[in-house]
Design an enzyme around this catalytic site. Structure first.
Site, mmCIF file in Angstrom:
data_model
loop_
_atom_site.group_PDB
_atom_site.id
_atom_site.type_symbol
_atom_site.label_atom_id
_atom_site.label_comp_id
_atom_site.label_asym_id
_atom_site.label_seq_id
_atom_site.Cartn_x
_atom_site.Cartn_y
_atom_site.Cartn_z
ATOM 1 N N VAL A 1 29.373 -19.594 -85.957
ATOM 2 C CA VAL A 1 30.684 -20.226 -86.111
ATOM 3 C C VAL A 1 30.822 -20.811 -87.508
ATOM 4 O O VAL A 1 31.751 -20.521 -88.244
ATOM 5 C CB VAL A 1 30.886 -21.333 -85.051
ATOM 6 N N TYR B 1 37.199 -50.841 -78.396
ATOM 7 C CA TYR B 1 37.401 -49.561 -79.071
ATOM 8 C C TYR B 1 38.647 -49.613 -79.957
ATOM 9 O O TYR B 1 38.619 -49.229 -81.133
ATOM 10 C CB TYR B 1 37.522 -48.449 -78.030
ATOM 11 N N GLY C 1 43.836 -30.918 -52.682
ATOM 12 C CA GLY C 1 44.950 -31.118 -51.767
ATOM 13 C C GLY C 1 44.966 -32.445 -51.046
ATOM 14 O O GLY C 1 45.639 -32.594 -50.021
#
Length: 325
Positions: free
Chosen positions: A46, A147, A196
């Site tokens: 990459v 943060y 569900g």
């Protein structure tokens, strides 16, 4: 708009956002990408141009990594820690997000880097908005958690460095980012919808901004080259704010499921969450957080290229294909 080839240094390339930025930029022949990593083997085939470095802190030397670099895209950070063990969490956030960032920025300016793009967070603005009042990029900031405070302090330090050195700084504050490979609460919500389970969330009347990973990456890529992005702060979202029930219905359609939403008093829902120690999750489900991204269009001519529905379809496809891995 600038079209010259650029040498880019990317931090945080193994992360959710940083990895997506890396993949996007590697497809652009006008860019030469250098990544910093503890393990160069993470990027085989990459990025050959990787630099081995240790932790992000106030003493790290960036000389070799910054040589010949035009633009730094800084996405590395200490993010939320689910099970925090530090005695002083804010101090730990500051070591990486403030001291480490400003150390890199100072060395970048000294090395002749022209632009420093900082991936910050909407948490610099705050945690919640009220009806009719969206956060704006240039509005008052009010970070609440450690943060957000560390990101806010880093932003202030970067703008000071820019003023003193002339290095351009671009601050990008995303809202909650979702996309293929998303984790944490968004993934948990997708799991519940996929199974569900009836959800007692029909009575929630809120509005929240989200940003698809593809839209965020597209905006960061624009900030690399657009001259008017220099020394600006931007909020980034899909520009399509949703209530929690609306998000769940769209998520269900993307998953090919039917979601069952039940009415339940929001105040009781919040009270139950407090008893179970899940108040933070319920705040996000019930509260509003909206951002105004009109500045992005007015200054840079940018609108989100991917719709929420298409982004959720892409996210759901990845989830369904990897849920057993």
């Amino acid at each position: 708009m600038e079209s010259l080839n650029k040498n880019i240094l990317l931090t945080g390339a193994t992360g959710f956002v940083g990895g997506a930025i890396l993949r996007h930029l590697c497809d652009r022949p006008e860019y030469s990408i250098r990544v910093v990593t503890r393990n160069p083997a993470v990027f085989p085939g990459v990025v050959e141009n990787s630099v081995l470095l240790g932790d992000l802190n106030s003493t790290q030397s960036w000389g070799h990594a910054l040589k010949g670099i035009d633009v730094v895209v800084h996405s590395a950070a200490r993010v939320h820690v689910m099970k925090e063990h530090a005695v002083d969490p804010l101090s730990e956030f500051r070591k990486v997000n403030v001291d480490g960032t400003l150390n890199l920025a100072n060395q970048a300016a000294a090395s002749g880097v022209k632009r420093f793009i900082f991936i910050s967070s909407v948490k610099v603005n705050g945690e919640e908005t009220t009806a009719g009042n969206k956060y704006t990029a240039d509005g008052v900031v009010h970070p609440v958690d450690d943060y957000g405070i560390s990101k806010s302090e880093a932003e202030k330090g970067l703008l000071k460095i820019s003023a003193e050195t002339g290095m351009q700084v671009v601050i990008v504050r995303p809202v909650l980012v979702y996309g293929p490979g998303v984790k944490a609460n968004f993934l948990n919500m997708m799991k519940l919808v996929g199974k569900g389970f009836p959800l007692p969330l029909l009575s929630i009347e809120n509005k929240r901004s989200f940003v698809a990973l593809d839209n965020l990456v597209d905006f960061v890529a624009l900030c690399i080259k657009h001259p008017r992005a220099a020394n600006q702060v931007f909020l980034v979202s899909d520009g399509d704010d949703l209530s929690t029930p609306e998000l769940l219905r769209k998520m269900a359609r993307a998953l090919g499921k039917k979601v069952i939403l039940l009415p339940f008093p929001v105040q009781l829902l919040r009270a139950a969450a407090r008893l179970m120690g899940k108040e933070n999750i319920t705040d996000r489900l019930c509260g509003s957080l909206e951002v105004d991204i009109s500045k992005n269009q007015e200054l840079l001519g940018w609108t989100p290229p991917m719709s929420v529905d298409n982004a959720l379809l892409k996210t759901a496809k990845h989830y369904l294909g990897n849920r057993n891995s």
